[in-house]
Design a protein around this motif. Sequence first.
Motif, PDB file in Angstrom:
ATOM      1  N   GLN A 103       0.807  -1.219   0.000  1.00 56.34           N
ATOM      2  CA  GLN A 103       0.000   0.000   0.000  1.00 56.34           C
ATOM      3  C   GLN A 103       0.844   1.276   0.000  1.00 56.34           C
ATOM      4  N   LYS A 104       2.127   1.164  -0.216  1.00 52.15           N
ATOM      5  CA  LYS A 104       2.996   2.342  -0.205  1.00 52.15           C
ATOM      6  C   LYS A 104       2.638   3.253  -1.379  1.00 52.15           C
ATOM      7  N   PRO A 105       2.590   4.584  -1.189  1.00 50.44           N
ATOM      8  CA  PRO A 105       2.243   5.504  -2.278  1.00 50.44           C
ATOM      9  C   PRO A 105       3.138   5.314  -3.499  1.00 50.44           C
ATOM     10  N   CYS A 106       2.532   5.459  -4.670  1.00 56.51           N
ATOM     11  CA  CYS A 106       3.270   5.221  -5.914  1.00 56.51           C
ATOM     12  C   CYS A 106       2.902   6.288  -6.945  1.00 56.51           C
ATOM     13  N   LEU A 107       3.928   6.901  -7.531  1.00 54.17           N
ATOM     14  CA  LEU A 107       3.744   7.840  -8.633  1.00 54.17           C
ATOM     15  C   LEU A 107       4.164   7.128  -9.911  1.00 54.17           C
ATOM     16  N   LYS A 108       3.199   6.888 -10.780  1.00 54.01           N
ATOM     17  CA  LYS A 108       3.488   6.215 -12.050  1.00 54.01           C
ATOM     18  C   LYS A 108       3.762   7.277 -13.114  1.00 54.01           C
ATOM     19  N   VAL A 109       4.947   7.214 -13.699  1.00 52.63           N
ATOM     20  CA  VAL A 109       5.375   8.194 -14.690  1.00 52.63           C
ATOM     21  C   VAL A 109       5.368   7.543 -16.067  1.00 52.63           C
ATOM     22  N   LEU A 110       4.522   8.025 -16.949  1.00 51.50           N
ATOM     23  CA  LEU A 110       4.445   7.492 -18.307  1.00 51.50           C
ATOM     24  C   LEU A 110       5.441   8.250 -19.174  1.00 51.50           C
ATOM     25  N   ALA A 111       6.629   7.661 -19.342  1.00 52.37           N
ATOM     26  CA  ALA A 111       7.703   8.292 -20.100  1.00 52.37           C
ATOM     27  C   ALA A 111       7.521   8.026 -21.599  1.00 52.37           C
ATOM     28  N   LYS A 112       8.271   8.768 -22.397  1.00 59.13           N
ATOM     29  CA  LYS A 112       8.237   8.643 -23.859  1.00 59.13           C
ATOM     30  C   LYS A 112       6.832   8.894 -24.416  1.00 59.13           C
ATOM     31  N   SER A 113       6.082   9.758 -23.736  1.00 59.04           N
ATOM     32  CA  SER A 113       4.718  10.029 -24.190  1.00 59.04           C
ATOM     33  C   SER A 113       4.688  10.752 -25.530  1.00 59.04           C
ATOM     34  N   ASP A 114       5.840  11.324 -25.932  1.00 58.11           N
ATOM     35  CA  ASP A 114       5.909  11.959 -27.243  1.00 58.11           C
ATOM     36  C   ASP A 114       5.885  10.939 -28.376  1.00 58.11           C
ATOM     37  N   LEU A 115       6.032   9.656 -28.046  1.00 54.63           N
ATOM     38  CA  LEU A 115       5.957   8.593 -29.045  1.00 54.63           C
ATOM     39  C   LEU A 115       4.625   7.855 -28.996  1.00 54.63           C
ATOM     40  N   ASP A 150       0.200   7.614 -28.451  1.00 56.38           N
ATOM     41  CA  ASP A 150      -1.057   8.249 -28.826  1.00 56.38           C
ATOM     42  C   ASP A 150      -1.566   9.064 -27.629  1.00 56.38           C
ATOM     43  N   GLU A 151      -1.711  10.376 -27.798  1.00 56.01           N
ATOM     44  CA  GLU A 151      -2.027  11.260 -26.670  1.00 56.01           C
ATOM     45  C   GLU A 151      -3.350  10.903 -25.997  1.00 56.01           C
ATOM     46  N   SER A 152      -4.383  10.597 -26.776  1.00 57.90           N
ATOM     47  CA  SER A 152      -5.688  10.284 -26.183  1.00 57.90           C
ATOM     48  C   SER A 152      -5.621   9.009 -25.356  1.00 57.90           C
ATOM     49  N   MET A 153      -4.847   8.034 -25.828  1.00 56.77           N
ATOM     50  CA  MET A 153      -4.711   6.784 -25.076  1.00 56.77           C
ATOM     51  C   MET A 153      -3.866   6.989 -23.821  1.00 56.77           C
ATOM     52  N   THR A 154      -2.905   7.893 -23.889  1.00 61.59           N
ATOM     53  CA  THR A 154      -2.114   8.204 -22.698  1.00 61.59           C
ATOM     54  C   THR A 154      -3.016   8.773 -21.611  1.00 61.59           C
ATOM     55  N   ASN A 155      -3.932   9.648 -21.992  1.00 63.88           N
ATOM     56  CA  ASN A 155      -4.887  10.200 -21.027  1.00 63.88           C
ATOM     57  C   ASN A 155      -5.779   9.111 -20.437  1.00 63.88           C
ATOM     58  N   ASP A 156      -6.174   8.147 -21.270  1.00 64.99           N
ATOM     59  CA  ASP A 156      -6.979   7.018 -20.769  1.00 64.99           C
ATOM     60  C   ASP A 156      -6.211   6.246 -19.704  1.00 64.99           C
ATOM     61  N   TRP A 157      -4.911   6.044 -19.947  1.00 64.07           N
ATOM     62  CA  TRP A 157      -4.101   5.294 -18.992  1.00 64.07           C
ATOM     63  C   TRP A 157      -3.886   6.075 -17.695  1.00 64.07           C
ATOM     64  N   LEU A 158      -3.700   7.383 -17.800  1.00 62.87           N
ATOM     65  CA  LEU A 158      -3.534   8.198 -16.595  1.00 62.87           C
ATOM     66  C   LEU A 158      -4.770   8.089 -15.710  1.00 62.87           C
ATOM     67  N   ASN A 159      -5.948   8.186 -16.325  1.00 63.58           N
ATOM     68  CA  ASN A 159      -7.204   8.064 -15.569  1.00 63.58           C
ATOM     69  C   ASN A 159      -7.361   6.671 -14.979  1.00 63.58           C
ATOM     70  N   TYR A 160      -6.947   5.659 -15.722  1.00 58.58           N
ATOM     71  CA  TYR A 160      -7.053   4.269 -15.270  1.00 58.58           C
ATOM     72  C   TYR A 160      -6.202   4.043 -14.015  1.00 58.58           C
ATOM     73  N   PHE A 161      -4.961   4.494 -14.046  1.00 58.77           N
ATOM     74  CA  PHE A 161      -4.074   4.284 -12.904  1.00 58.77           C
ATOM     75  C   PHE A 161      -4.551   5.031 -11.661  1.00 58.77           C
ATOM     76  N   GLU A 162      -5.116   6.214 -11.851  1.00 58.95           N
ATOM     77  CA  GLU A 162      -5.505   7.025 -10.699  1.00 58.95           C
ATOM     78  C   GLU A 162      -6.797   6.543 -10.039  1.00 58.95           C
ATOM     79  N   HIS A 173       1.405  10.553 -14.071  1.00 64.22           N
ATOM     80  CA  HIS A 173       1.799  11.763 -14.795  1.00 64.22           C
ATOM     81  C   HIS A 173       2.591  11.336 -16.025  1.00 64.22           C
ATOM     82  N   SER A 174       2.406  12.037 -17.138  1.00 61.33           N
ATOM     83  CA  SER A 174       3.140  11.717 -18.357  1.00 61.33           C
ATOM     84  C   SER A 174       4.234  12.741 -18.605  1.00 61.33           C
ATOM     85  N   VAL A 175       5.356  12.284 -19.165  1.00 67.97           N
ATOM     86  CA  VAL A 175       6.480  13.175 -19.471  1.00 67.97           C
ATOM     87  C   VAL A 175       7.085  12.780 -20.811  1.00 67.97           C
ATOM     88  N   THR A 176       7.850  13.707 -21.378  1.00 70.06           N
ATOM     89  CA  THR A 176       8.631  13.414 -22.573  1.00 70.06           C
ATOM     90  C   THR A 176      10.094  13.695 -22.251  1.00 70.06           C
TER      91      THR A 176
END
Length: 318
Positions: free
Chosen positions: A50-62, A64-76, A84-87
Motif C-alpha cells: 500500500q505504499k504511495p506510488c507515482l506512475k510516470v508514463l515516459a516517452k509520451s511523445d511517441l 497516442d495522446e488520447s490513449m495516454t490520457n486514458d491510462w492516466l485516468n485508469y491508474f488514478e 503523470h506523463s512526461v517526454t
Amino acid sequence: MPIQWFPGHMHQARQEMQAILPKVDLVIEVLDARIPYSSENPLLAELRGQKPCLKVLAKSDLADESMTNDWLNYFEQTAEVRAHSVTTEDVPTIRKLKQIATRMLPHRRGNKINAMIVGIPNVGKSTIINVLAGRKIAKTGNTPAVTKQQQRVTIGDGFALLDTPGMLWPNVHNVNSGYRLALLGSVKETAMDYGEVGFFAAKFMSAQYPDRLADRYNLESIPETELAIIEAIGRKRGCLGKMNLVDLDRASRILVTEVRSGGLGLLTLETPEMMEVEKEQTAAAILAKAEATKAKDALRKKRFRDKQRAQRKSREMD
C-alpha cells in the motif's frame, strides 16, 4: 516467443529492493507510455503493497495522446496511486515530478523524503533522474540494463532518490506483453527473435494502423498475412537475397526499428480495456498449465507406485 531474461544483477536488484522498501516513503515507477501495462512490473506491485506510488508514463511523445490520457485516468482509480506523463525533451514537466511526489506525502512536509525510482530496462528512468538532479548522475543508453547497481541521488529540498537497476521479472506469462516488450527494446536482442517480433508488429499495425503501414512502405493494399506484409516491406526496401527471395530477418528489423523510433507515427500498443481481457486470458492459461503439471505429476507418481507394487509382487512369487 516466451521472454525469459532475468540476469543475475536483476535477481540481486529484487532482493535489494525488498530490503530497502520499508525505509522508503514513496515509489516512483517509470513506465513506457506506449505499453503502460506491459512495462509495469508485477513484482513491484507485490513488494510495494500500500505504499504511495507515482506512475510516470515516459516517452509520451511517441505515444497516442488520447490513449495516454486514458491510462492516466485508469491508474488514478487506485487510491494510493498518482500518474503523470512526461517526454524526454520537456525538462520542466519532468522537474514537476518532485512537486507531485511531495504533495502525495503531506505528513512528511518539512521532513526528508526518500523515494525509490524503478522501471524496466530502456524505459527512460536514467534520463529522468539526470533532469531531476540537474546533472548527469545516471548512465543513459538505448540498450537495456545500463544501470547495474543501486545508487542514492540527492535532488534538493530534502528529497533523495534511490535509483535501482532496470528489472524485468523471471517469466512474462502474457505472451502479447512479451512481444510488446521486445518490440520496443526492453529486452536484449540476444533474448528475442527479430523475425517473430516483426511478425507481431506486422499483425498489430495491419489491425490498428493499416493506413500508416501503407503510407510508410508505399503499399497499394495491406497483404492479408503477416508473412506477406513482411515480404512486401522487404521488397520495397530492397531486402532481397539469392533467387530474389526476401530476407525476412532484415525486413523484420526494418519494421521493428521504425516502430521503436516513431517512424510509423505515435503509437500505443495497448489500452486499459485490452489489458483487462488479456489479464483474464493469462490467468486462465496459468491455471490450465498448473493443472496440467499437477495431472502429469500425479500420473508419474501412479506409474512409480504401480512399478513398486509389481516389483513387490514379483519378489513374493519368487
